[in-house]
Enzyme design. Structure first.
Site, PDB file in Angstrom:
ATOM      1  N   LYS A  52       0.592  -1.298   0.049  1.00 18.70           N
ATOM      2  CA  LYS A  52       0.234   0.128  -0.441  1.00 18.70           C
ATOM      3  C   LYS A  52       0.797   1.685   0.611  1.00 18.70           C
ATOM      4  O   LYS A  52       0.309   1.930  -0.330  1.00 18.70           O
ATOM      5  CB  LYS A  52      -0.953  -0.030   1.275  1.00 18.70           C
ATOM      6  CG  LYS A  52      -2.047  -0.873   1.177  1.00 18.70           C
ATOM      7  CD  LYS A  52      -2.987  -1.062   2.684  1.00 18.70           C
ATOM      8  CE  LYS A  52      -3.214  -2.276   3.201  1.00 18.70           C
ATOM      9  NZ  LYS A  52      -4.198  -2.343   4.267  1.00 18.70           N
ATOM     10  N   GLY A  53       2.230   1.112   0.234  1.00 20.99           N
ATOM     11  CA  GLY A  53       2.624   1.938   0.823  1.00 20.99           C
ATOM     12  C   GLY A  53       3.001   3.301  -0.041  1.00 20.99           C
ATOM     13  O   GLY A  53       3.150   4.471   0.168  1.00 20.99           O
ATOM     14  N   GLU A 108       7.159   2.742  -6.383  1.00 23.52           N
ATOM     15  CA  GLU A 108       7.490   2.483  -4.743  1.00 23.52           C
ATOM     16  C   GLU A 108       7.888   3.400  -3.873  1.00 23.52           C
ATOM     17  O   GLU A 108       8.381   3.984  -4.295  1.00 23.52           O
ATOM     18  CB  GLU A 108       8.792   1.135  -5.188  1.00 23.52           C
ATOM     19  CG  GLU A 108       9.154   0.404  -3.488  1.00 23.52           C
ATOM     20  CD  GLU A 108       8.120  -0.120  -2.753  1.00 23.52           C
ATOM     21  OE1 GLU A 108       7.101  -0.038  -2.550  1.00 23.52           O
ATOM     22  OE2 GLU A 108       8.338  -1.911  -2.485  1.00 23.52           O
ATOM     23  N   ASP A 109       7.240   2.780  -2.736  1.00 27.23           N
ATOM     24  CA  ASP A 109       8.033   4.207  -1.426  1.00 27.23           C
ATOM     25  C   ASP A 109       9.169   4.327  -1.538  1.00 27.23           C
ATOM     26  O   ASP A 109       9.291   4.656  -1.226  1.00 27.23           O
ATOM     27  CB  ASP A 109       6.868   3.954   0.022  1.00 27.23           C
ATOM     28  CG  ASP A 109       6.644   2.234   0.536  1.00 27.23           C
ATOM     29  OD1 ASP A 109       7.092   1.556  -0.603  1.00 27.23           O
ATOM     30  OD2 ASP A 109       6.119   1.762   1.064  1.00 27.23           O
ATOM     31  N   ASP A 112      14.329  -0.943   0.448  1.00 28.35           N
ATOM     32  CA  ASP A 112      15.673  -1.235   2.188  1.00 28.35           C
ATOM     33  C   ASP A 112      16.565  -2.302   1.310  1.00 28.35           C
ATOM     34  O   ASP A 112      17.258  -2.166   1.270  1.00 28.35           O
ATOM     35  CB  ASP A 112      14.520  -1.228   2.861  1.00 28.35           C
ATOM     36  CG  ASP A 112      14.712  -1.966   3.805  1.00 28.35           C
ATOM     37  OD1 ASP A 112      16.094  -0.885   4.485  1.00 28.35           O
ATOM     38  OD2 ASP A 112      13.969  -2.504   5.126  1.00 28.35           O
ATOM     39  N   LYS A 140      16.587   3.490   0.869  1.00 29.46           N
ATOM     40  CA  LYS A 140      18.210   3.287   2.295  1.00 29.46           C
ATOM     41  C   LYS A 140      19.047   2.649   1.690  1.00 29.46           C
ATOM     42  O   LYS A 140      19.291   1.048   2.300  1.00 29.46           O
ATOM     43  CB  LYS A 140      17.010   2.247   3.288  1.00 29.46           C
ATOM     44  CG  LYS A 140      16.529   3.072   4.548  1.00 29.46           C
ATOM     45  CD  LYS A 140      15.846   2.093   5.685  1.00 29.46           C
ATOM     46  CE  LYS A 140      15.482   2.345   6.260  1.00 29.46           C
ATOM     47  NZ  LYS A 140      13.920   1.081   6.614  1.00 29.46           N
ATOM     48  N   PHE A 161      13.717   3.641  10.757  1.00 35.42           N
ATOM     49  CA  PHE A 161      12.119   3.896  10.047  1.00 35.42           C
ATOM     50  C   PHE A 161      11.179   4.885   9.944  1.00 35.42           C
ATOM     51  O   PHE A 161      10.951   5.375  10.925  1.00 35.42           O
ATOM     52  CB  PHE A 161      11.323   2.518  10.999  1.00 35.42           C
ATOM     53  CG  PHE A 161      10.148   1.787  10.198  1.00 35.42           C
ATOM     54  CD1 PHE A 161      10.296   0.885   9.732  1.00 35.42           C
ATOM     55  CD2 PHE A 161       9.069   2.445  10.173  1.00 35.42           C
ATOM     56  CE1 PHE A 161       9.540  -0.152   9.004  1.00 35.42           C
ATOM     57  CE2 PHE A 161       7.792   1.298  10.726  1.00 35.42           C
ATOM     58  CZ  PHE A 161       8.192   0.774   9.022  1.00 35.42           C
ATOM     59  N   VAL A 162      10.701   4.636   9.054  1.00 38.70           N
ATOM     60  CA  VAL A 162      10.366   5.831   8.272  1.00 38.70           C
ATOM     61  C   VAL A 162       8.647   6.155   8.325  1.00 38.70           C
ATOM     62  O   VAL A 162       8.002   4.697   7.954  1.00 38.70           O
ATOM     63  CB  VAL A 162      10.781   6.674   6.928  1.00 38.70           C
ATOM     64  CG1 VAL A 162      11.868   7.499   7.905  1.00 38.70           C
ATOM     65  CG2 VAL A 162      10.663   5.670   6.304  1.00 38.70           C
ATOM     66  N   ASP A 168       3.228   3.170   6.209  1.00 38.91           N
ATOM     67  CA  ASP A 168       2.778   3.295   7.630  1.00 38.91           C
ATOM     68  C   ASP A 168       3.950   2.594   8.802  1.00 38.91           C
ATOM     69  O   ASP A 168       4.984   1.867   8.719  1.00 38.91           O
ATOM     70  CB  ASP A 168       1.359   2.248   8.072  1.00 38.91           C
ATOM     71  CG  ASP A 168       2.137   0.772   7.379  1.00 38.91           C
ATOM     72  OD1 ASP A 168       3.166   0.464   6.571  1.00 38.91           O
ATOM     73  OD2 ASP A 168       1.749   0.035   8.639  1.00 38.91           O
ATOM     74  N   ARG A 174       0.024   7.087   7.806  1.00 37.74           N
ATOM     75  CA  ARG A 174      -0.482   6.897   6.397  1.00 37.74           C
ATOM     76  C   ARG A 174      -0.209   8.133   5.940  1.00 37.74           C
ATOM     77  O   ARG A 174       0.002   8.210   5.075  1.00 37.74           O
ATOM     78  CB  ARG A 174      -0.754   5.585   5.693  1.00 37.74           C
ATOM     79  CG  ARG A 174      -0.331   4.277   5.802  1.00 37.74           C
ATOM     80  CD  ARG A 174      -0.967   3.407   4.335  1.00 37.74           C
ATOM     81  NE  ARG A 174      -1.156   2.020   4.573  1.00 37.74           N
ATOM     82  CZ  ARG A 174       0.042   1.536   4.688  1.00 37.74           C
ATOM     83  NH1 ARG A 174       1.285   1.645   3.879  1.00 37.74           N
ATOM     84  NH2 ARG A 174       0.198  -0.648   5.317  1.00 37.74           N
TER      85      ARG A 174
HETATM   86  P1  5GP Z   1      13.274  -4.589   1.086  1.00 41.75           P
HETATM   87  O1  5GP Z   1      12.493  -5.290   0.337  1.00 41.75           O
HETATM   88  O2  5GP Z   1      14.065  -3.613   0.151  1.00 41.75           O
HETATM   89  O3  5GP Z   1      13.624  -4.453   1.986  1.00 41.75           O
HETATM   90  O4  5GP Z   1      11.667  -3.482   1.583  1.00 41.75           O
HETATM   91  C1  5GP Z   1      10.937  -2.625   0.928  1.00 41.75           C
HETATM   92  C2  5GP Z   1       9.745  -2.857   1.908  1.00 41.75           C
HETATM   93  O5  5GP Z   1       9.628  -2.819   2.860  1.00 41.75           O
HETATM   94  C3  5GP Z   1       9.371  -1.191   1.153  1.00 41.75           C
HETATM   95  O6  5GP Z   1       7.486  -1.410   0.598  1.00 41.75           O
HETATM   96  C4  5GP Z   1       8.174  -0.463   2.226  1.00 41.75           C
HETATM   97  O7  5GP Z   1       6.597  -1.255   2.526  1.00 41.75           O
HETATM   98  C5  5GP Z   1       8.980  -1.478   3.628  1.00 41.75           C
HETATM   99  N1  5GP Z   1      10.135  -0.418   4.318  1.00 41.75           N
HETATM  100  C6  5GP Z   1      11.282  -0.437   4.480  1.00 41.75           C
HETATM  101  N2  5GP Z   1      11.545   0.384   5.004  1.00 41.75           N
HETATM  102  C7  5GP Z   1      10.514   0.750   5.874  1.00 41.75           C
HETATM  103  C8  5GP Z   1      10.151   2.104   6.733  1.00 41.75           C
HETATM  104  O8  5GP Z   1      11.332   2.292   7.423  1.00 41.75           O
HETATM  105  N3  5GP Z   1       9.016   2.067   6.707  1.00 41.75           N
HETATM  106  C9  5GP Z   1       7.954   2.175   6.377  1.00 41.75           C
HETATM  107  N4  5GP Z   1       6.403   1.916   6.891  1.00 41.75           N
HETATM  108  N5  5GP Z   1       8.239   0.894   5.807  1.00 41.75           N
HETATM  109  C10 5GP Z   1       9.361   0.400   5.373  1.00 41.75           C
END
Ligand code: 5GP
Length: 189
Positions: A52-53, A108-109, A112, A140, A161-162, A168, A174
């Site tokens: 949803k982000g 994508e939001d 990470d 990140k 963590f943002v 969210d 959100r």
């Molecule tokens: P990845 O697979 O790159 O580790 O994670 C991607 C997803 O993790 C993002 O689409 C998001 O939903 C969630 N995520 C990663 N870091 C954060 C953060 O700092 N805050 C939030 N709210 N979601 C995060």
């Protein structure tokens, strides 16, 4: 509200440390939209928002992008309700349309570890997409485990963590118009 109730503002919660203001986000999204418009001029890209982000970022980005385009959504699960990725990626909501021969722009939001995006990019190539690029509002980069190329990046952020602007913490925050770091995740309010 009863006379004894205390008015608590969600937008100025003391457990939030503001990182980017609404104005900073709007300025950057407008720049990204202009760049995307230039790069895709004459094409009809399909923008895929990752639920949803990314829903607020996507809705602002499409209005900053002067193109004939399509919008679809996917939902990918890797986090559950916590703050760290479980490492297991699966499609929770799939596309309603085929992508073969299409120019795809994933919206994508935040990237990470990169696990979600490397999975998604691979899956779209497998389905025959002509091209796959990525627009991510936040990067990140310190936490990266998979090499993921971000073609359009809003902001690089440190390992924190943002929340806000669509992102969210256990479905909360959100609706913040800005992006903030959660100071103490153990605090419920
Ligand atoms: P990845 O697979 O790159 O580790 O994670 C991607 C997803 O993790 C993002 O689409 C998001 O939903 C969630 N995520 C990663 N870091 C954060 C953060 O700092 N805050 C939030 N709210 N979601 C995060």
């Amino acid at each position: 509200m009863s006379s004894s109730a205390v008015a608590v503002s969600e937008f100025s919660n003391p457990n939030l440390e503001p990182l980017f203001t609404s104005e900073q986000i709007q300025t950057r999204v407008a720049e990204m939209g202009a760049e995307i418009s230039r790069d895709y001029a004459g094409q009809t890209p399909l923008l895929i928002g990752v639920l949803k982000g990314a829903y607020i970022f996507l809705s602002d980005l499409v209005r900053a992008t002067d193109l004939r385009l399509g919008v679809e959504f996917m939902a990918i699960s890797s986090y559950g309700a916590g703050m760290r990725s479980s490492g297991e990626v699966r499609i929770v909501k799939d596309l309603d349309v085929p992508v073969d021969g299409r120019d795809i722009l994933i919206v994508e939001d935040i990237v990470d570890t990169g696990l979600t995006l490397s999975f998604l990019i691979g899956s779209l190539h497998q389905r025959g997409a002509k091209s796959v690029r990525l627009a991510a509002l936040l990067d990140k980069h310190e936490r990266r485990e998979r090499d993921v190329k971000i073609d359009y990046c809003g902001f690089r952020i440190p390992d924190a963590f943002v929340v806000g602007y669509g992102l969210d913490y256990a479905e909360r925050y959100r609706n913040l118009p800005y992006i903030a770091v959660i100071k103490d995740p153990s605090l419920k309010d």
